[in-house]
Design an enzyme around this catalytic site. Structure first.
Site, mmCIF file in Angstrom:
data_model
loop_
_atom_site.group_PDB
_atom_site.id
_atom_site.type_symbol
_atom_site.label_atom_id
_atom_site.label_comp_id
_atom_site.label_asym_id
_atom_site.label_seq_id
_atom_site.Cartn_x
_atom_site.Cartn_y
_atom_site.Cartn_z
ATOM 1 C CG HIS A 4 52.620 48.067 -18.767
ATOM 2 N ND1 HIS A 4 52.025 47.053 -18.053
ATOM 3 C CD2 HIS A 4 51.615 48.835 -19.237
ATOM 4 C CE1 HIS A 4 50.711 47.203 -18.087
ATOM 5 N NE2 HIS A 4 50.430 48.276 -18.804
ATOM 6 C CG ASP B 11 46.194 47.324 -22.335
ATOM 7 O OD1 ASP B 11 46.289 48.570 -22.245
ATOM 8 O OD2 ASP B 11 45.614 46.640 -21.475
#
Length: 434
Positions: free
Chosen positions: A61, A342
């Protein structure tokens, strides 16, 4: 003393003995404009007799507000409404559904962010910011240049028969997918029949981040590794104590270095002030957090560990199966977009053997392209941050599919095998605290 409250998906974990790498001075921001090159040109691919059959992109994102609550000894940053304004050109008509096409499932992870009230300034925890929206829009425009304008691989307008979109069921990743789609296809509704569909999973069956809440076998792995923290990584204990002293956290408490890195990274990306005593240790935080997370999702063993299989095995299997189906069918989606975190990318990069020992920046993305030659031989090309990478176990960057599949066999887990591997003895599970 104050116990640092965890609000994120993965709050605290282990470290192991990883070689220290010098970190470059950079913001955790992927700037599309910084990349002026692309993979082999379309003309070169055609000269080799290769046809692009499938593209799969797994991305993180965009920039967001922090998700971890800092101790009261650290002055809060002001996350005002000006930092989270909606970017008009990223708005499209879309709807979120479950993987089986039903209504969007509940999102307990998103709920956990908001139960403590807003940030100082009014923004939500983990909210995609104006910067983050633009980053993802830029990524969408980059994909448009590659796969619409240069390659003519997909139609210029959104075609649900060609494009598949999946996101974790968290607001920032859903909105990031929206922004990528706006950059890729524009925000005009005139050439679409109905809204764009973004599919998502229930929290109980999510595979696009290490699901320690529901994959019970991850919990003892994390607990065991956590206990090795100070002894496994030379110098870590000294760095930890120094940081805990600054933060006012007792030595006996578990130290959430990921939360500290998250806060510093978010502030830096949005030009918010960083306390001077922490700014001096920013590189230390970045380095130690990256080492810890890499070990947390992949274990300390050589090769493909059980921790890595549980962290990304079903994702590897899904990507591989998609390529398998695309080889012999003209009815498959040509472009798959997966919006994650992540903690989606780090284990994936570790499994592919291309992790660069640096935390994936906002909007970072892994691209897997499938090519086929005139003899129906199939090849896989993997790129990270627009750079071609040679997958571990592959003899070349353009990797024969069967070679790629064999290289991934030790980590890939089918949906059924994954959940079977996630089970542990319930009596033992009740004794595990992480």
């Amino acid at each position: 003393m104050f116990l640092w409250r965890k609000v994120g998906i993965l709050g605290s974990g282990l470290c192991s003995a990883f070689v220290l790498h010098e970190l470059l001075d950079r913001k955790d921001v992927f700037r599309v404009q910084a990349f002026s090159f692309w993979r082999s040109s379309n003309e070169e691919e055609e000269g080799q007799g290769l046809e692009l059959k499938l593209v799969q992109i797994v991305f993180r994102h965009g920039a967001r507000t922090p998700i971890s609550r800092l101790p009261p000894s650290i002055e809060q940053a002001t996350w005002s409404s000006d930092l989270v304004k909606t970017v008009p050109h990223t708005l499209i008509d879309y709807r979120v559904v479950s993987l089986d096409g039903r209504a969007q499932p509940p999102s307990p992870v998103e709920d956990s962010y908001q139960k403590h009230g807003p940030h100082k300034g009014g923004a939500r925890w983990g909210q995609l910011t104006t910067l983050g929206q633009q980053q993802m829009f830029d990524l969408g425009q980059l994909l448009r240049k590659h796969y619409v304008e240069n390659n003519r691989f997909i139609d210029p307008g959104y075609n649900p028969q060609q494009v598949y979109v999946r996101s974790t069921n968290i607001k920032r990743t859903v909105e990031s997918a929206r922004c990528v789609l706006a950059g890729l296809f524009g925000n005009s509704q005139s050439d679409r029949e109905g809204p764009v569909v973004i599919q998502t999973s229930t929290a109980e069956e999510e595979i696009f981040y290490p699901n320690r809440e529901n994959c019970q076998a991850l919990r003892p792995l994390i607990k065991t590794a956590w206990g090795l923290l100070d002894t496994a990584l030379p110098g870590y204990r000294e760095d930890r104590l120094k940081l805990q002293h600054i933060l006012g956290i007792q030595e006996a408490r578990q130290f959430n270095i990921f939360g500290l890195r998250d806060e510093l990274t978010a502030r830096k990306a949005h030009d918010l002030p960083i306390p001077e005593n922490l700014a001096a240790l920013e590189d230390v935080v970045e380095q130690r957090a990256t080492q810890c997370m890499a070990a947390l999702v992949s274990g300390v063993e050589d090769g493909h560990s059980h921790a890595l299989r549980l962290s990304t095995g079903p994702v590897i299997n899904l990507l591989t199966q998609n390529m398998q189906r695309a080889q012999n069918s003209e009815n498959c989606h040509k472009l798959h977009l997966y919006s994650g975190h992540d903690t989606t990318l780090i284990p994936l990069l570790k499994a592919l053997g291309i992790f660069d020992d640096r935390w994936p920046p906002y909007a970072a993305h892994v691209t897997l392209e499938l090519y086929q030659d005139a003899k129906k031989n199939n090849f896989v090309k993997v790129l990270y941050l627009e750079e071609e990478k040679q997958v571990q176990g592959c003899s070349a960057v353009l990797c024969p599919f069967e070679e790629f599949k064999e290289a991934m066999a030790t980590v890939a887990l089918s949906h059924k095998a994954f959940w079977e591997n996630c089970k542990i003895d319930q009596k033992k599970a009740s004794q595990i605290t992480v």
